[in-house]
Each structure stands twice: as C-alpha cells, then as structure tokens.
Design an enzyme around this catalytic site. Structure first.
Site, PDB file in Angstrom:
ATOM      1  CE1 TYR A 190       0.365   1.862   3.803  1.00 19.52           C
ATOM      2  CE2 TYR A 190       1.004  -0.358   4.591  1.00 19.52           C
ATOM      3  CZ  TYR A 190       1.050   0.568   5.108  1.00 19.52           C
ATOM      4  OH  TYR A 190       1.423   0.509   6.273  1.00 19.52           O
ATOM      5  CB  CYS A 191       1.099   4.152  -1.468  1.00 20.61           C
ATOM      6  SG  CYS A 191      -0.389   3.824  -2.852  1.00 20.61           S
ATOM      7  CD1 TRP A 192      -2.288  10.174  -0.054  1.00 23.99           C
ATOM      8  CD2 TRP A 192      -2.298   9.759   1.730  1.00 23.99           C
ATOM      9  NE1 TRP A 192      -2.738  10.963   0.633  1.00 23.99           N
ATOM     10  CE2 TRP A 192      -3.531  11.410   1.822  1.00 23.99           C
ATOM     11  CE3 TRP A 192      -2.247   9.076   3.082  1.00 23.99           C
ATOM     12  CZ2 TRP A 192      -3.682  11.231   3.620  1.00 23.99           C
ATOM     13  CZ3 TRP A 192      -3.251   9.457   4.455  1.00 23.99           C
ATOM     14  CH2 TRP A 192      -3.849  10.624   4.342  1.00 23.99           C
ATOM     15  CE1 TYR A 197      -2.273   5.011   8.685  1.00 26.86           C
ATOM     16  CE2 TYR A 197      -2.608   6.842   7.821  1.00 26.86           C
ATOM     17  CZ  TYR A 197      -2.160   6.138   8.333  1.00 26.86           C
ATOM     18  OH  TYR A 197      -2.373   7.144   9.720  1.00 26.86           O
TER      19      TYR A 197
END
Length: 351
Positions: A97-99, A126
């Site tokens: 995952y990222c932002w 996130y």
C-alpha cells in the site's frame, strides 16, 4: 485470481495477519507517523526524492517529473527485491500500500506480480485504513473491561505486566503511549508516538481480544501524556467494574523511586517537570520541592508529592470518573516483591 489484485481494507482485514509481508511503500517520514500493524517500510521514493520530484512537477512540468520519478522508483524497487526478497518462494504473499492514489504501490505491485508473486494492492492505501480505524474507534466497544484502580505508586502498571505474562488479556495504555500517565511520566529518550499511531496500536490490541474474557486496563484519564485516549475506550472503562489496588505509602515511595530512578540522576529534569505544578501549588511549594530534589532528598520529595499532590488528585478523579468504584473489589499488596504481584495477578486471572 489475476495479480496484482486490488482489494479494499474490509476484504483483507480477516487475512491481515496471514500475509507474508505488509509493505508500506511511502516515504520514511510518512511511515513514522503511522502505518498498518506489522508493516515494513520499503519506500519507492524516500523523503528527499519526493521533494525532488515535487519540485520538478511545480517548476518544470509533469512529463519531466514522471521521467525522473520513474527512474528513481524503478531503482528503489530493484534494490528492495535484490536485498530483501530474492530468497522468497513463488507463493510468497505480500500486501502493498501507499498513501491513497495507488501510483507508488501500483508500481511496486506490478513488478512483483510480474515476477510471479501473488500480490495484493490495498485499494485506497493508508487513507482507507485510517478511515476504517476512525469509524471502528467511534463505535461502542464490545470488550468487558476490568479497571485496575489505585493511588499513584500502588503498582498498577506492574500488575498489568504480570497479568499479561500469565496469559490474561491486558490493554496497557501507558505502554502503548510510552508515558507513565502523570506530569512526571515522560520516559527518557523515548518520545511518544503520534496520535494516529497510538490509536492504531489500541485498535490492534482490541481486535485480538476474546470478548468472553475480561480485559484488564488501568484507570487512566482522558490523556496519557500528550495523547488522547479514544472516547469509546474511555466510555467503556468508566462503566466497567473496578479493582482497588492498595499498598502502604512507604512501599509506594519505594516503588516510585525504583520506577523514576532517572530523576535521581538528573534533578534538573525533575525540577523542569515540577514547574508544571506551579499553578496548583504555588511557587513557594515548588521551590521547596526543587530544593529537596537538588539536595538528593528524593524519598522525602516523593512522600510529599504523594501526600500533597497525587493522592488528593487521585481521590477527586476516581470518584468523579469511575461510577462503580464504590463497589470495587479491594486487592491489597503486602509488599512490592515479584511474588506479591504474581499472587495478585493469579488471583485476578482465576476469578
């Protein structure tokens, strides 16, 4: 299933502990604020690189920024594969995952899936996880708390530690907050986590509890140091049955001197914290306590702090905030030996 598969947090939640790795590809500074439980940080762009690419976007154009960014992302992903994952088997199963937008996690997920690994990419990143936590922590809790009450120095934290060691369910808010909960409670060289990380840690503990068994928690106020305890947790605590832990004042002084030994070595640090109490006790009283600290008269200082500050504050707080305290079961400790705490913990765990 075709990989990389993009799934929501609700879809992966039941399998969250089953992934072989949870990979946060955001920058180190983003990761430090908060991250999914158990995640490791494998940034596709570090903090300096993010600034560099952002500057190109603003000062040059999108195309130039994407070219430079692609080269950096590819290099960083290659480094992670080479140093971390070359030994992973075909069935190695990571969550990435990222932002929020998915560009950074999408790049990592695409390459790992091309290698042949069954990669899951977290939809919404996130931010989706954080939204879930916010909603979950806003709901009434379904866990049966038992609140350990007791005046400062009565050994509540030590009792929680021993309860945990013998298999009881424990939510130790001070441990999660890296703070002992009072004006003198900051831990040397250990800054508190962010508010978001604190809430994540609480959620992580709560989700693993068995609702058919009691969860032991200390009678905290709404704040532990600079961190706020979620309202749902506070509400559950304050409606819960209580245990009144008692210990002689002389033993409480001994226990506090053991737990706060760093102040003996650094009286100036102690005096700085005592200055926070000027509005409550006046400069003359604080000056007197400064003098005791500077003279190394810590036993006298701790005894006076209990008598003049902590005990009155505790009595006001406990009667105001814990409605079932008048019916509390009294649990008396004979001393502060490990055996005394073990006996108390075993008694609570059995009952």
């Amino acid at each position: 299933m075709k990989y990389p598969a993009i799934q929501s947090f609700e879809e992966v939640l039941s399998r969250l502990d089953g992934f072989d790795a949870i990979i946060d590809v955001r920058s180190p500074s983003e990761f430090a604020i908060d991250h999914l439980p158990g995640a490791i940080n494998c940034p596709v762009l570090d903090d300096d690189e993010r600034i560099k690419i952002g500057t190109l976007y603003k000062q040059v154009n999108t195309f130039e920024a994407k070219k430079v960014g692609a080269a950096l992302v590819a290099k960083n992903i290659g480094h992670h594969i080479e140093t971390l994952w070359l030994d992973k088997p075909r069935d190695w199963h990571p969550l990435i995952y990222c932002w929020r937008g998915g560009n950074r996690s999408g790049a990592m997920a695409h390459i790992l899936a091309k290698v042949g690994w069954p990669v899951i990419q977290l939809e919404g990143g996130y931010k989706a996880y954080r939204n879930y936590i916010n909603q979950a922590m806003a709901q009434p809790l379904a866990v049966p708390f038992t609140v350990i009450c007791g005046t400062t120095g009565s050994g509540k934290s030590r009792l929680l530690e021993v309860l945990h060691s013998i298999g009881a369910q424990v939510l130790d808010l001070e441990q999660l907050a890296l703070h002992r909960g009072s004006v003198l409670g900051n831990l040397p060289s250990q800054p508190q986590p962010s508010q978001k990380a604190f809430e994540s840690a609480i959620w992580q503990r709560l989700r693993h509890f068995d609702a058919s068994r009691p969860v032991f928690v200390e009678s905290e106020s709404k704040k532990v140091g600079n961190l706020r305890v979620p309202e749902s947790v506070i509400a559950c605590m304050r409606a819960a049955p209580c245990i009144s832990l008692t210990l002689s004042r002389s033993d409480r002084v001994r226990l506090l001197m053991e737990d706060y030994a760093h102040f003996t070595e650094h009286p100036a640090m102690l005096n700085t914290q005592l200055d926070c109490l000027v509005s409550l006790h006046g400069r003359d009283k604080i000056g007197h306590w400064h003098a005791l600290a500077n003279a190394g008269q810590m036993r006298e200082l701790v005894d006076e702090l209990l008598l003049d500050h902590y005990d009155p504050a505790y009595l006001r707080s406990i009667s105001r905030n814990f409605s079932l305290f008048p019916q509390a079961q009294v649990l008396a400790l004979d001393d502060i030996s490990p055996q005394a705490f073990l006996n108390a913990a075993q008694h609570l765990h059995r009952n």
